[in-house]
Design a protein around this motif. Structure first.
Motif, PDB file in Angstrom:
ATOM      1  N   UNK A 231      79.628-108.334-105.554  1.00 17.37           N
ATOM      2  CA  UNK A 231      78.357-107.686-105.871  1.00 17.37           C
ATOM      3  C   UNK A 231      77.712-108.406-107.045  1.00 17.37           C
ATOM      4  N   UNK A 232      76.382-108.332-107.094  1.00 16.07           N
ATOM      5  CA  UNK A 232      75.634-108.845-108.243  1.00 16.07           C
ATOM      6  C   UNK A 232      74.819-107.694-108.817  1.00 16.07           C
ATOM      7  N   UNK A 233      75.304-107.059-109.892  1.00 19.81           N
ATOM      8  CA  UNK A 233      74.601-105.892-110.429  1.00 19.81           C
ATOM      9  C   UNK A 233      73.360-106.215-111.240  1.00 19.81           C
ATOM     10  N   UNK A 234      73.200-107.494-111.659  1.00 25.67           N
ATOM     11  CA  UNK A 234      72.069-107.801-112.535  1.00 25.67           C
ATOM     12  C   UNK A 234      71.705-109.276-112.488  1.00 25.67           C
ATOM     13  N   UNK A 235      70.406-109.548-112.571  1.00 23.18           N
ATOM     14  CA  UNK A 235      69.892-110.896-112.795  1.00 23.18           C
ATOM     15  C   UNK A 235      68.687-110.782-113.713  1.00 23.18           C
ATOM     16  N   UNK A 236      68.682-111.580-114.786  1.00 22.80           N
ATOM     17  CA  UNK A 236      67.621-111.480-115.788  1.00 22.80           C
ATOM     18  C   UNK A 236      67.648-112.723-116.663  1.00 22.80           C
ATOM     19  N   UNK A 237      66.459-113.174-117.077  1.00 22.66           N
ATOM     20  CA  UNK A 237      66.326-114.285-118.031  1.00 22.66           C
ATOM     21  C   UNK A 237      66.998-115.564-117.544  1.00 22.66           C
ATOM     22  N   UNK A 238      66.976-115.785-116.226  1.00 23.70           N
ATOM     23  CA  UNK A 238      67.558-117.004-115.685  1.00 23.70           C
ATOM     24  C   UNK A 238      69.065-116.999-115.602  1.00 23.70           C
ATOM     25  N   UNK A 239      69.697-115.808-115.776  1.00 28.86           N
ATOM     26  CA  UNK A 239      71.146-115.684-115.650  1.00 28.86           C
ATOM     27  C   UNK A 239      71.453-114.501-114.743  1.00 28.86           C
ATOM     28  N   UNK A 240      72.527-114.630-113.974  1.00 31.04           N
ATOM     29  CA  UNK A 240      72.934-113.556-113.075  1.00 31.04           C
ATOM     30  C   UNK A 240      74.410-113.265-113.260  1.00 31.04           C
ATOM     31  N   UNK A 241      74.766-111.988-113.168  1.00 38.88           N
ATOM     32  CA  UNK A 241      76.150-111.550-113.237  1.00 38.88           C
ATOM     33  C   UNK A 241      76.629-111.240-111.826  1.00 38.88           C
ATOM     34  N   UNK A 242      77.803-111.760-111.474  1.00 40.09           N
ATOM     35  CA  UNK A 242      78.417-111.488-110.183  1.00 40.09           C
ATOM     36  C   UNK A 242      79.842-111.013-110.424  1.00 40.09           C
ATOM     37  N   UNK A 243      80.243-109.964-109.697  1.00 35.98           N
ATOM     38  CA  UNK A 243      81.581-109.403-109.842  1.00 35.98           C
ATOM     39  C   UNK A 243      82.242-109.310-108.470  1.00 35.98           C
ATOM     40  N   UNK A 244      83.555-109.353-108.438  1.00 38.63           N
ATOM     41  CA  UNK A 244      84.260-109.244-107.176  1.00 38.63           C
ATOM     42  C   UNK A 244      85.604-108.554-107.327  1.00 38.63           C
ATOM     43  N   UNK A 245      85.984-107.830-106.295  1.00 35.21           N
ATOM     44  CA  UNK A 245      87.316-107.256-106.198  1.00 35.21           C
ATOM     45  C   UNK A 245      87.991-107.833-104.959  1.00 35.21           C
ATOM     46  N   UNK A 246      89.280-108.152-105.077  1.00 33.97           N
ATOM     47  CA  UNK A 246      90.010-108.804-103.995  1.00 33.97           C
ATOM     48  C   UNK A 246      91.176-107.909-103.589  1.00 33.97           C
ATOM     49  N   UNK A 247      91.229-107.571-102.294  1.00 34.80           N
ATOM     50  CA  UNK A 247      92.245-106.689-101.746  1.00 34.80           C
ATOM     51  C   UNK A 247      93.055-107.430-100.687  1.00 34.80           C
ATOM     52  N   UNK A 248      94.317-107.042-100.523  1.00 35.99           N
ATOM     53  CA  UNK A 248      95.088-107.554 -99.392  1.00 35.99           C
ATOM     54  C   UNK A 248      94.932-106.609 -98.211  1.00 35.99           C
ATOM     55  N   UNK A 249      95.539-106.924 -97.076  1.00 38.22           N
ATOM     56  CA  UNK A 249      95.349-106.119 -95.878  1.00 38.22           C
ATOM     57  C   UNK A 249      96.005-104.747 -95.983  1.00 38.22           C
ATOM     58  N   UNK A 250      96.897-104.562 -96.942  1.00 38.24           N
ATOM     59  CA  UNK A 250      97.498-103.254 -97.167  1.00 38.24           C
ATOM     60  C   UNK A 250      96.632-102.365 -98.054  1.00 38.24           C
ATOM     61  N   UNK A 251      95.482-102.890 -98.504  1.00 37.31           N
ATOM     62  CA  UNK A 251      94.582-102.115 -99.338  1.00 37.31           C
ATOM     63  C   UNK A 251      94.888-102.188-100.818  1.00 37.31           C
ATOM     64  N   UNK A 252      95.816-103.046-101.227  1.00 33.82           N
ATOM     65  CA  UNK A 252      96.134-103.176-102.651  1.00 33.82           C
ATOM     66  C   UNK A 252      95.099-104.050-103.337  1.00 33.82           C
ATOM     67  N   UNK A 253      94.617-103.600-104.492  1.00 34.30           N
ATOM     68  CA  UNK A 253      93.705-104.397-105.304  1.00 34.30           C
ATOM     69  C   UNK A 253      94.531-105.448-106.040  1.00 34.30           C
ATOM     70  N   UNK A 254      94.429-106.717-105.625  1.00 30.20           N
ATOM     71  CA  UNK A 254      95.315-107.746-106.166  1.00 30.20           C
ATOM     72  C   UNK A 254      94.668-108.586-107.258  1.00 30.20           C
ATOM     73  N   UNK A 255      93.333-108.611-107.314  1.00 29.39           N
ATOM     74  CA  UNK A 255      92.676-109.431-108.330  1.00 29.39           C
ATOM     75  C   UNK A 255      91.241-108.962-108.501  1.00 29.39           C
ATOM     76  N   UNK A 256      90.655-109.293-109.639  1.00 25.77           N
ATOM     77  CA  UNK A 256      89.245-109.028-109.916  1.00 25.77           C
ATOM     78  C   UNK A 256      88.629-110.295-110.497  1.00 25.77           C
ATOM     79  N   UNK A 257      87.351-110.502-110.196  1.00 28.34           N
ATOM     80  CA  UNK A 257      86.660-111.737-110.581  1.00 28.34           C
ATOM     81  C   UNK A 257      85.321-111.374-111.201  1.00 28.34           C
ATOM     82  N   UNK A 258      84.885-112.146-112.180  1.00 30.07           N
ATOM     83  CA  UNK A 258      83.540-112.001-112.735  1.00 30.07           C
ATOM     84  C   UNK A 258      83.015-113.383-113.089  1.00 30.07           C
ATOM     85  N   UNK A 259      81.728-113.552-112.904  1.00 27.44           N
ATOM     86  CA  UNK A 259      81.098-114.836-113.221  1.00 27.44           C
ATOM     87  C   UNK A 259      79.663-114.597-113.652  1.00 27.44           C
ATOM     88  N   UNK A 260      79.200-115.375-114.636  1.00 31.29           N
ATOM     89  CA  UNK A 260      77.775-115.428-114.937  1.00 31.29           C
ATOM     90  C   UNK A 260      77.294-116.824-114.583  1.00 31.29           C
TER      91      UNK A 260
END
Length: 283
Positions: A231-260
């Motif tokens: 998901x990208x919750x915000x973009x402003x002033x020429x910069x954007x924030x993007x976030x991600x959640x990563x799940x395996x097939x069993x539904x376990x949240x195995x990692x989280x990611x963020x990037x600007x």
């Protein structure tokens, strides 16, 4: 093309200093996920195996030159009983192109909770489709990664931009948690910046990753299907924030990611700055 374990393989050329050879590519600058994954690989080489990586935080400072080798210098910032911290500097021709702080944790007992995996079709229900809205952005070195994008979600005020995909490495990889962590760092940068511009298709954008962070929450394998909810919750002033959640097939949240990322309008000034960056100059 080199395999992912070959891309992440480094040669120690001095104490706590490792070299990555050039990787064939059609990209004009080195893929950010490659630099981040290699930096984590270098950091892990200086930590006892009982300490697993739990987070990385990187900053892209200059565009990497894909035809040149990259040296990774590792500084031991902290060696505690439960945590170890390493600071990695990626250098090409005397210039720092990327820095990474990697934290390692021995593991402790504690409470457990997690967000629920979103309800989606499984990977076997979706045909392999690369990146359906930007197929031109796929490169041969990514052919080892099988990607199945789900249909786009309707934008809402709460989530103005969201995409989800299933991803896995096509062939089995060794049973090495560090390799899987480095490989996930590599592939987690493949599509994030695109998410920020999906709601704005009407004007050319000059884009580049500014920083990238990954938190490793539970054991996983990248040669098994993983759901990447972006998901990208915000973009402003020429910069954007993007976030991600990563799940395996069993539904376990195995990692989280963020990037600007930089997502400024493509003007004559931006084009000139981009040319300066390509020559190793910063604005």
């Amino acid at each position: 093309m080199p395999s992912i374990d070959e891309v992440l393989g480094l040669r120690e050329i001095a104490p706590a200093t490792f070299r990555a050879d050039p990787v064939p590519t059609e990209m004009e600058r080195t893929f950010g996920g490659q630099v981040a994954g290699q930096a984590l690989s270098a950091a892990a080489r200086t930590v006892p195996p009982e300490f697993g990586v739990h987070s990385v935080h990187g900053h892209f400072l200059r565009p990497g030159r894909p035809l040149d080798p990259t040296d990774y210098r590792v500084d031991a910032v902290r060696d505690g009983g439960s945590f170890r911290t390493r600071y990695v500097t990626a250098v090409q021709d005397g210039e720092t192109v990327f820095t990474l702080t990697a934290s390692f944790h021995r593991g402790d007992d504690g409470y457990t909770h997690q967000a629920a995996m979103p309800a989606t079709a499984g990977p076997e229900e979706i045909a392999e489709n690369g990146r359906p809205w930007a197929a031109w952005y796929d490169f041969p070195e990514w052919d080892d990664w099988e990607r199945r994008w789900l249909p786009a979600d309707e934008a809402t005020p709460d989530v103005p931009s969201r995409r989800r995909l299933w991803i896995r490495h096509r062939t089995p990889l060794p049973d090495d948690p560090v390799l899987h962590a480095c490989a996930l760092t590599y592939c987690s940068d493949m599509a994030l910046l695109d998410i920020a511009v999906l709601p704005h298709p009407d004007r050319p954008i000059q884009g580049a990753s500014l920083d990238h962070a990954v938190w490793f929450l539970r054991p996983f394998r990248v040669d098994e299907w993983l759901l990447f909810d972006q998901v990208s919750p915000s973009s402003e002033s020429g910069r954007a924030l993007i976030q991600g959640q990563i799940f395996d097939t069993a539904g376990r949240l195995v990692a989280a990611v963020a990037q600007e990322g930089m997502v400024r309008f493509h003007t004559e000034r931006a084009a000139a700055v981009g040319a300066g960056r390509a020559e190793g100059r910063a604005e």
